[in-house]
Every structure is written in structure tokens, then in C-alpha cells.
Design a protein around this motif. Structure first.
Motif, PDB file in Angstrom:
ATOM      1  N   UNK A   1     -60.530 -50.196  23.293  1.00  0.00           N
ATOM      2  CA  UNK A   1     -60.313 -48.877  22.701  1.00  0.00           C
ATOM      3  C   UNK A   1     -60.183 -47.808  23.787  1.00  0.00           C
ATOM      4  N   UNK A   2     -60.997 -47.932  24.831  1.00  0.00           N
ATOM      5  CA  UNK A   2     -60.912 -46.988  25.937  1.00  0.00           C
ATOM      6  C   UNK A   2     -59.571 -47.117  26.653  1.00  0.00           C
ATOM      7  N   UNK A   3     -59.159 -48.345  26.914  1.00  0.00           N
ATOM      8  CA  UNK A   3     -57.869 -48.585  27.568  1.00  0.00           C
ATOM      9  C   UNK A   3     -56.732 -48.085  26.681  1.00  0.00           C
ATOM     10  N   UNK A   4     -56.865 -48.274  25.371  1.00  0.00           N
ATOM     11  CA  UNK A   4     -55.824 -47.794  24.455  1.00  0.00           C
ATOM     12  C   UNK A   4     -55.723 -46.269  24.506  1.00  0.00           C
ATOM     13  N   UNK A   5     -56.846 -45.595  24.610  1.00  0.00           N
ATOM     14  CA  UNK A   5     -56.818 -44.141  24.710  1.00  0.00           C
ATOM     15  C   UNK A   5     -56.140 -43.668  25.976  1.00  0.00           C
ATOM     16  N   UNK A   6     -56.457 -44.316  27.093  1.00  0.00           N
ATOM     17  CA  UNK A   6     -55.821 -43.947  28.364  1.00  0.00           C
ATOM     18  C   UNK A   6     -54.335 -44.318  28.335  1.00  0.00           C
ATOM     19  N   UNK A   7     -54.016 -45.469  27.784  1.00  0.00           N
ATOM     20  CA  UNK A   7     -52.607 -45.868  27.686  1.00  0.00           C
ATOM     21  C   UNK A   7     -51.839 -44.894  26.803  1.00  0.00           C
ATOM     22  N   UNK A   8     -52.496 -44.410  25.747  1.00  0.00           N
ATOM     23  CA  UNK A   8     -51.858 -43.430  24.879  1.00  0.00           C
ATOM     24  C   UNK A   8     -51.493 -42.161  25.633  1.00  0.00           C
TER      25      UNK A   8
ATOM     26  N   UNK B   1     -59.429 -38.620  24.397  1.00  0.00           N
ATOM     27  CA  UNK B   1     -60.713 -38.309  23.767  1.00  0.00           C
ATOM     28  C   UNK B   1     -61.002 -39.237  22.596  1.00  0.00           C
ATOM     29  N   UNK B   2     -59.985 -39.549  21.799  1.00  0.00           N
ATOM     30  CA  UNK B   2     -60.175 -40.472  20.683  1.00  0.00           C
ATOM     31  C   UNK B   2     -60.582 -41.857  21.195  1.00  0.00           C
ATOM     32  N   UNK B   3     -59.965 -42.298  22.273  1.00  0.00           N
ATOM     33  CA  UNK B   3     -60.335 -43.585  22.860  1.00  0.00           C
ATOM     34  C   UNK B   3     -61.764 -43.591  23.380  1.00  0.00           C
ATOM     35  N   UNK B   4     -62.178 -42.494  24.017  1.00  0.00           N
ATOM     36  CA  UNK B   4     -63.542 -42.410  24.537  1.00  0.00           C
ATOM     37  C   UNK B   4     -64.555 -42.379  23.400  1.00  0.00           C
ATOM     38  N   UNK B   5     -64.273 -41.590  22.358  1.00  0.00           N
ATOM     39  CA  UNK B   5     -65.195 -41.504  21.221  1.00  0.00           C
ATOM     40  C   UNK B   5     -65.285 -42.853  20.510  1.00  0.00           C
ATOM     41  N   UNK B   6     -64.155 -43.509  20.279  1.00  0.00           N
ATOM     42  CA  UNK B   6     -64.169 -44.822  19.628  1.00  0.00           C
ATOM     43  C   UNK B   6     -64.921 -45.836  20.485  1.00  0.00           C
ATOM     44  N   UNK B   7     -64.713 -45.786  21.786  1.00  0.00           N
ATOM     45  CA  UNK B   7     -65.420 -46.684  22.703  1.00  0.00           C
ATOM     46  C   UNK B   7     -66.922 -46.452  22.621  1.00  0.00           C
ATOM     47  N   UNK B   8     -67.338 -45.179  22.614  1.00  0.00           N
ATOM     48  CA  UNK B   8     -68.761 -44.859  22.550  1.00  0.00           C
ATOM     49  C   UNK B   8     -69.377 -45.319  21.233  1.00  0.00           C
ATOM     50  N   UNK B   9     -68.668 -45.111  20.133  1.00  0.00           N
ATOM     51  CA  UNK B   9     -69.205 -45.518  18.831  1.00  0.00           C
ATOM     52  C   UNK B   9     -69.394 -47.032  18.751  1.00  0.00           C
ATOM     53  N   UNK B  10     -68.411 -47.762  19.214  1.00  0.00           N
ATOM     54  CA  UNK B  10     -68.535 -49.226  19.191  1.00  0.00           C
ATOM     55  C   UNK B  10     -69.602 -49.673  20.200  1.00  0.00           C
ATOM     56  N   UNK B  11     -69.630 -49.031  21.367  1.00  0.00           N
ATOM     57  CA  UNK B  11     -70.620 -49.393  22.388  1.00  0.00           C
ATOM     58  C   UNK B  11     -72.048 -49.143  21.940  1.00  0.00           C
ATOM     59  N   UNK B  12     -72.267 -48.047  21.204  1.00  0.00           N
ATOM     60  CA  UNK B  12     -73.618 -47.730  20.740  1.00  0.00           C
ATOM     61  C   UNK B  12     -74.069 -48.638  19.613  1.00  0.00           C
ATOM     62  N   UNK B  13     -73.168 -49.377  19.008  1.00  0.00           N
ATOM     63  CA  UNK B  13     -73.567 -50.292  17.945  1.00  0.00           C
ATOM     64  C   UNK B  13     -74.088 -51.615  18.507  1.00  0.00           C
TER      65      UNK B  13
ATOM     66  N   UNK C   1     -46.641 -32.971  23.584  1.00  0.00           N
ATOM     67  CA  UNK C   1     -47.449 -31.892  24.155  1.00  0.00           C
ATOM     68  C   UNK C   1     -48.719 -32.464  24.795  1.00  0.00           C
ATOM     69  N   UNK C   2     -49.215 -31.760  25.792  1.00  0.00           N
ATOM     70  CA  UNK C   2     -50.389 -32.220  26.528  1.00  0.00           C
ATOM     71  C   UNK C   2     -51.600 -32.357  25.620  1.00  0.00           C
ATOM     72  N   UNK C   3     -51.721 -31.518  24.621  1.00  0.00           N
ATOM     73  CA  UNK C   3     -52.875 -31.576  23.725  1.00  0.00           C
ATOM     74  C   UNK C   3     -52.958 -32.922  23.022  1.00  0.00           C
ATOM     75  N   UNK C   4     -51.810 -33.475  22.619  1.00  0.00           N
ATOM     76  CA  UNK C   4     -51.811 -34.790  21.974  1.00  0.00           C
ATOM     77  C   UNK C   4     -52.205 -35.889  22.946  1.00  0.00           C
ATOM     78  N   UNK C   5     -51.785 -35.730  24.167  1.00  0.00           N
ATOM     79  CA  UNK C   5     -52.131 -36.731  25.187  1.00  0.00           C
ATOM     80  C   UNK C   5     -53.634 -36.712  25.463  1.00  0.00           C
TER      81      UNK C   5
END
Length: 116
Positions: free
Chosen positions: A13-20, A37-49, A28-32
Motif C-alpha cells: 500500500x505504501x509503494x502504491x501510494x508512492x507509485x501513484x 498520503x493515502x498510501x501512508x494512511x492505509x499502510x499505517x492502518x494495516x500495520x497497526x492491526x 495537479x500536485x494536490x492529487x499526487x
């Protein structure tokens, strides 16, 4: 075994966020940035489980609790301590300068006779 799979998913998920970020180069840069950020948040949520993730969360909570118990110095104490450290540094610098010049005089002036 389940924790290892969750860790792999979190890293993907983290790699997918960076690849995105790179795949959305024409947007636009905001989407990038949101992609990362979405990849980091998803990574953290799965990691904390995972079990280590829950242990880390407990450790972080306990660290915050312990930090709140610390008696922080007042401004006056901080200034006094800083002054004492500064004075010590100045005295030590003078001491080392005197020792250095004394050894220089002893070796170059007295023993070797290079300074006339």
C-alpha cells in the motif's frame, strides 16, 4: 504468519501510494500528494492491526503518559543552566588553550629549540 502477510500488504500500500505520485504526473500536485498520503494512511492502518503494530501503539501511548509526568524546568532554571554550561565551555576553552600553548612552548621552545 498473518502478521507477515499484513506487513507485506502494508508495504505494498505504501509503494502504491508512492507509485501513484509518479503515475499521476500530468495531474495537479494536490492529487499526487494525496496519493502518497493515502498510501501512508492505509499502510499505517494495516500495520497497526498487526501484533507488533498494537505493541508499538501501546508503547507510544505509554511514552506520552510518561512525558506528561515530567516536571519541566522553568524559564529561569533553563536560563541559569544554559549560563552555567556556557561558562563551563568558556573556562574549558581557556584551560585547553593554556595547556596547548604551554606544551607548544615546552616542546618547540625548550626541548627542540625550534623557536628562537
Amino acid at each position: 504468519m498473518a502478521d507477515k502477510i499484513k506487513f507485506v500488504i502494508a508495504l505494498l500500500l505504501l509503494v502504491a501510494g508512492v507509485a501513484g505520485f509518479y503515475l499521476l504526473g500530468e495531474y495537479a500536485t494536490i492529487y499526487r500528494v494525496l496519493s502518497v498520503l493515502a498510501g501512508v494512511v492505509a499502510c499505517a492502518l494495516v500495520g497497526w492491526s498487526t501484533t507488533p503494530g498494537r505493541r508499538f501503539a501501546d508503547f507510544a501511548r505509554e511514552a506520552v503518559t510518561e512525558t506528561k509526568k515530567v516536571v519541566w524546568p522553568t524559564k529561569k532554571e533553563t536560563v541559569q543552566t544554559t549560563g552555567a554550561v556556557f561558562a563551563f565551555v568558556v573556562v574549558m576553552a581557556l584551560f585547553l588553550f593554556i595547556v596547548d600553548k604551554g606544551l607548544e612552548w615546552l616542546f618547540y621552545g625548550v626541548i627542540l629549540g625550534w623557536k628562537s
